[in-house]
Design an enzyme around this catalytic site. Structure first.
Site, PDB file in Angstrom:
ATOM      1  CE  LYS A 163      39.097  47.814  41.849  1.00 32.26           C
ATOM      2  NZ  LYS A 163      38.590  46.489  42.140  1.00 32.26           N
ATOM      3  CD  GLU A 199      45.187  45.144  37.246  1.00 27.56           C
ATOM      4  OE1 GLU A 199      45.190  45.091  38.467  1.00 27.56           O
ATOM      5  OE2 GLU A 199      44.352  44.542  36.538  1.00 27.56           O
ATOM      6  CD  GLU A 248      36.212  39.477  42.823  1.00 29.67           C
ATOM      7  OE1 GLU A 248      34.996  39.256  42.932  1.00 29.67           O
ATOM      8  OE2 GLU A 248      36.683  40.486  42.246  1.00 29.67           O
ATOM      9  CD  GLU A 300      37.772  43.557  43.703  1.00 27.89           C
ATOM     10  OE1 GLU A 300      37.913  44.635  44.291  1.00 27.89           O
ATOM     11  OE2 GLU A 300      36.713  43.258  43.131  1.00 27.89           O
ATOM     12  CG  ASN A 319      34.933  41.653  46.545  1.00 32.46           C
ATOM     13  OD1 ASN A 319      35.253  42.840  46.464  1.00 32.46           O
ATOM     14  ND2 ASN A 319      34.641  40.931  45.493  1.00 32.46           N
ATOM     15  CG  PHE A 371      22.564  44.027  29.784  1.00 32.46           C
ATOM     16  CD1 PHE A 371      21.969  42.786  29.895  1.00 32.46           C
ATOM     17  CD2 PHE A 371      23.583  44.185  28.852  1.00 32.46           C
ATOM     18  CE1 PHE A 371      22.385  41.719  29.108  1.00 32.46           C
ATOM     19  CE2 PHE A 371      24.002  43.125  28.059  1.00 32.46           C
ATOM     20  CZ  PHE A 371      23.403  41.889  28.195  1.00 32.46           C
TER      21      PHE A 371
HETATM   22  P1  ADP Z   1      35.577  45.613  40.426  1.00 27.15           P
HETATM   23  O1  ADP Z   1      36.135  45.758  41.795  1.00 27.15           O
HETATM   24  O2  ADP Z   1      35.059  46.888  39.851  1.00 27.15           O
HETATM   25  O3  ADP Z   1      34.565  44.493  40.324  1.00 27.15           O
HETATM   26  P2  ADP Z   1      37.710  43.926  39.423  1.00 27.15           P
HETATM   27  O4  ADP Z   1      39.120  44.316  39.536  1.00 27.15           O
HETATM   28  O5  ADP Z   1      37.206  42.902  40.372  1.00 27.15           O
HETATM   29  O6  ADP Z   1      36.810  45.230  39.473  1.00 27.15           O
HETATM   30  O7  ADP Z   1      37.431  43.428  37.948  1.00 27.15           O
HETATM   31  C1  ADP Z   1      36.134  43.169  37.476  1.00 27.15           C
HETATM   32  C2  ADP Z   1      36.238  42.461  36.140  1.00 27.15           C
HETATM   33  O8  ADP Z   1      36.973  43.244  35.212  1.00 27.15           O
HETATM   34  C3  ADP Z   1      36.958  41.141  36.183  1.00 27.15           C
HETATM   35  O9  ADP Z   1      36.128  40.097  36.570  1.00 27.15           O
HETATM   36  C4  ADP Z   1      37.403  41.016  34.741  1.00 27.15           C
HETATM   37  O10 ADP Z   1      36.345  40.607  33.931  1.00 27.15           O
HETATM   38  C5  ADP Z   1      37.764  42.428  34.363  1.00 27.15           C
HETATM   39  N1  ADP Z   1      39.203  42.703  34.587  1.00 27.15           N
HETATM   40  C6  ADP Z   1      39.764  43.230  35.694  1.00 27.15           C
HETATM   41  N2  ADP Z   1      41.090  43.353  35.541  1.00 27.15           N
HETATM   42  C7  ADP Z   1      41.390  42.905  34.310  1.00 27.15           C
HETATM   43  C8  ADP Z   1      42.597  42.774  33.542  1.00 27.15           C
HETATM   44  N3  ADP Z   1      43.770  43.169  34.027  1.00 27.15           N
HETATM   45  N4  ADP Z   1      42.513  42.263  32.304  1.00 27.15           N
HETATM   46  C9  ADP Z   1      41.327  41.885  31.774  1.00 27.15           C
HETATM   47  N5  ADP Z   1      40.161  42.001  32.431  1.00 27.15           N
HETATM   48  C10 ADP Z   1      40.184  42.492  33.690  1.00 27.15           C
END
Ligand code: ADP
Length: 665
Positions: free
Chosen positions: A120, A201, A276, A289, A291, A349
């Site tokens: 990341k 972040e 995403e 990110e 995928n 869950f």
């Molecule tokens: P992973 O790779 O573990 O799935 P992601 O970076 O794709 O992690 O984030 C998964 C979820 O986390 C996102 O869909 C969102 O709901 C939340 N998220 C990620 N980054 C942020 C952010 N900076 N602020 C608020 N929510 C976030």
């Protein structure tokens, strides 16, 4: 790049995605090789594949995550390519390299793209370098980040650089919490992902999760297949996904899709991928990110565009020009996917692996089910508890929601717990219907959604359930085996004034039976009359008319000898409380010469044999006991005699005319 032929593909995965990939292979006349761990040998993906190869037993490291074993199986089976699906090794760059080193086509991007996007921190930096918007963030060691504690824009989100699946994220609200949270997150990241590197972040408040499906071939063509919105998440994991996003303006929609294509072009990406984004309340979007694989929720895009993404992945991997240009992509209507899990929404869950006793998919226009099962089975605790995905496609969001609602109601998955009632309450929830959603929707609405689940149950009259269950219980043989020439023919119409206690979800109902016939039951519960008539018999599924209303019921026997009754989209646990407490005498004698033969009074099961050949018995001795219709029937000797022959053993099913025991006087 010259195009290569692919005759056989090994699918390095299990569950619904393996089944779904094999489906496309069959369509393309490509032979499929499934792989399976010892505890998975009977799984659907093995049965639908042309051949299935064993991985042996042990942990995931020994099976679905074992690169060498999988490569060996691919080579041994003569496969030309490997499709990794999602999860497991799908984003493992070493696996992609190992495939290529062994002359196997890896159906996915090159290892370098996987490495870039799998980290990341690197992916973030790459986006920044290419002028792609990202959320404000800070990278560095735990100490370096902690040193900035006072200056951070709280709340902030700690993420693992190697993270995925929503794991290892921590929200920090106040500076004083930062150091401890950083240390904990780093330890968790080390444990989960083998890499303790973390970063922070800015935490975007009330955001949406919107992602773009992309396809890129080896000839410089990069296209998008529009966006999906996945804001309904529990524990940062998606539960309901839809396309198009009901949120974005057309201008933002185009901008986000074009940004996704731009990222792919900058990194020279090949094959299918998903970019995403997190989108704030003002529709500003930020790269999260990428995928580098097929996603769980890809079917919503397939249903809208009519494009088989797996087919395109294979085409691209073969080096061919992909089958579509951007201009040829037409997205129709609205699609919604619900992930069906064996889990307990009322208990955080928690996965609920258990025996599944009845499985029946809804069959209706506009519904697609991607499932890992096709019959009753055990949902293993060794894997993800996702059972299947229900994808509805309608002309607009309202239509897709309506189809989803009906399909969820008709989806029978009888096991300890599923999230189907929870999904039903989401799909019926006012804020969901009005698209007042953000990624904390589930968390914010948890109480409301659970209360709605309870309300749905309360709305079903349990007396109806009790009457229908009893109707089923008395007619089981007939309903399930079309066993018409049995008990009802023998004893025909009968009147039986009896009281039976039926428990529905642990509450007892006193049922007074007035009349039972093969296709009907009349009874009284709590002073009200119930008339149940059979309208259509379909084995474990029957259409019945109860007090004039047609209902479909599905009944299965649970592993703890209760019954699961599906009515009006919900499952109820039922049992008869009078079981085995009514002992009747049956001495059905037929004298021929000096022999007495004893037959079973009704179809049932021999539960006890008290005598053996040569035994002396006297009048009134119980020779054996036959259980029929949940009652024990003692077969007693009419006279003093010697046992000549015993025709049955304990546990044996018997019919009305079956001879049980023969005596000689
Ligand atoms: P992973 O790779 O573990 O799935 P992601 O970076 O794709 O992690 O984030 C998964 C979820 O986390 C996102 O869909 C969102 O709901 C939340 N998220 C990620 N980054 C942020 C952010 N900076 N602020 C608020 N929510 C976030």
């Amino acid at each position: 790049m010259p195009s290569k032929k692919i005759h056989k593909i090994l699918v390095a995965n299990r569950g619904e995605i393996a089944v779904r990939i094999i489906d496309t292979l069959r369509k393309l006349s490509i032979n499929s090789v499934a792989i399976y761990a010892d505890n998975d040998a009977d799984s659907l993906h093995c049965r639908v594949a042309d051949e299935a190869r064993p991985l042996g037993g042990g942990s995931l490291k020994d099976t679905y995550l074992n690169i060498q074993k999988i490569i060996d199986l691919a080579l041994d089976s003569g496969a030309d390519a490997i499709h990794p699906g999602y999860g497991f090794l799908s984003e493992n760059a070493d696996f992609a390299e190992a495939c290529r080193a062994n002359n196997l086509i890896f159906i996915g991007p090159d290892a370098e793209s996987m490495r870039l996007m799998g980290d990341k921190i690197r992916a973030r930096q790459f986006a920044i370098d290419n002028n792609i918007p990202v959320v404000w963030g800070l990278m560095g060691s735990v100490e370096e980040i902690a040193a900035q504690a006072a200056a951070l824009p709280y709340p902030v989100l700690i993420k693992a650089s190697a993270g995925g699946g929503g794991k290892g994220m921590h929200i920090v609200e106040e500076p004083y919490q930062l150091l401890l949270s950083l240390e904990q997150a780093s330890r968790e990241a080390e444990r989960y992902f083998g890499n303790g590197q973390i970063f922070i972040e800015q935490y975007i408040k009330n955001p949406r999760h919107i992602e773009v499906q992309v396809l890129a071939d080896h000839h410089g063509n990069v296209i998008h297949l529009h966006e999906r919105e996945c804001s309904v998440q529990r524990r940062y994991q998606k539960v309901v996904e839809e396309s198009p996003s009901p949120t974005l303006t057309d201008e933002k929609r185009n901008a986000i899709c074009e940004t996704a294509v731009a990222i792919c072009k900058s990194m020279n990406y090949k094959n299918a991928g998903t970019v995403e984004f997190i989108v704030d309340e003002n529709q500003n979007f930020y790269f999260l990110e990428m995928n580098t694989r097929i996603q769980v929720e890809h079917p919503v895009t397939e249903q809208r565009t009519g494009i088989d993404i797996v087919e395109e992945q294979i085409r691209i991997a073969r080096g061919k020009v992909m089958g579509y240009t951007q201009d040829s992509i037409v997205a129709n209507g609205h699609a919604i996917e619900c992930r069906i899990y064996a889990e307990d929404p009322e208990n955080n869950f928690m996965p609920a692996p258990a025996q599944l006793t009845l499985y029946h998919e809804p069959q209706m226009r506009g519904v697609r089910i991607d499932s890992s099962i096709d019959r009753p089975t055990v949902i293993s605790d060794s894997y993800d508890p996702m059972i299947s995905k229900l994808i509805s496609h309608g002309k607009n969001r309202e239509a897709a929601i309506e189809i989803t609602k009906n399909a969820l109601k008709d989806y029978i998955v009888q096991t300890r717990k599923t999230n189907i009632p929870y999904l039903q309450s989401i799909i019926d929830n006012k804020d969901f219907l009005e698209n007042k959603i953000d990624t904390s929707y589930c968390e914010k609405h948890q109480e409301e959604l659970i209360a709605a689940m309870h309300q749905m149950r309360n709305d079903v009259k349990k007396e109806d359930v009790a009457a229908l269950f009893l109707f089923y219980d008395f007619n089981k043989l007939f309903l399930e085996h079309q066993d018409i020439d049995n008990v009802w023919h023998e004893i025909g119409y009968w009147r039986y004034d009896m009281n039976i206690i039926v428990d529905v979800d642990g509450v007892s109902y006193n049922v007074n039976i007035e009349k039972i016939r093969r296709r009907s039951l009349n009874c009284t519960i709590n002073g009200q009359n119930y008339e149940v008539l059979l309208s259509q018999n379909g084995g474990k599924m029957s259409k019945v008319i109860i007090n004039g209303m047609t209902e479909t019921i599905f009944v299965s026997e649970t592993s703890d000898n209760n019954y699961c009754v599906h009515l009006k989209g919900l499952d109820f646990i039922c049992r008869r409380n009078d079981e085995l407490n009514d002992t009747k005498d049956y001495s059905n004698n037929e004298s021929k010469n000096n022999d007495l033969t004893y037959c079973s009074p009704m179809p049932g099961k021999v539960i006890k044999v008290n005598v053996k050949e040569g035994d002396d018995v006297k009048e009134g001795d119980i020779l054996c006991v036959v259980e029929a219709m949940k009652m024990e029937n003692n077969i007693k000797s009419m006279t003093s005699a010697k046992v000549k022959k015993v025709f049955v053993v304990e546990g044996e099913k018997v019919d009305v005319k079956n001879i049980l025991i023969e005596l000689s006087i």
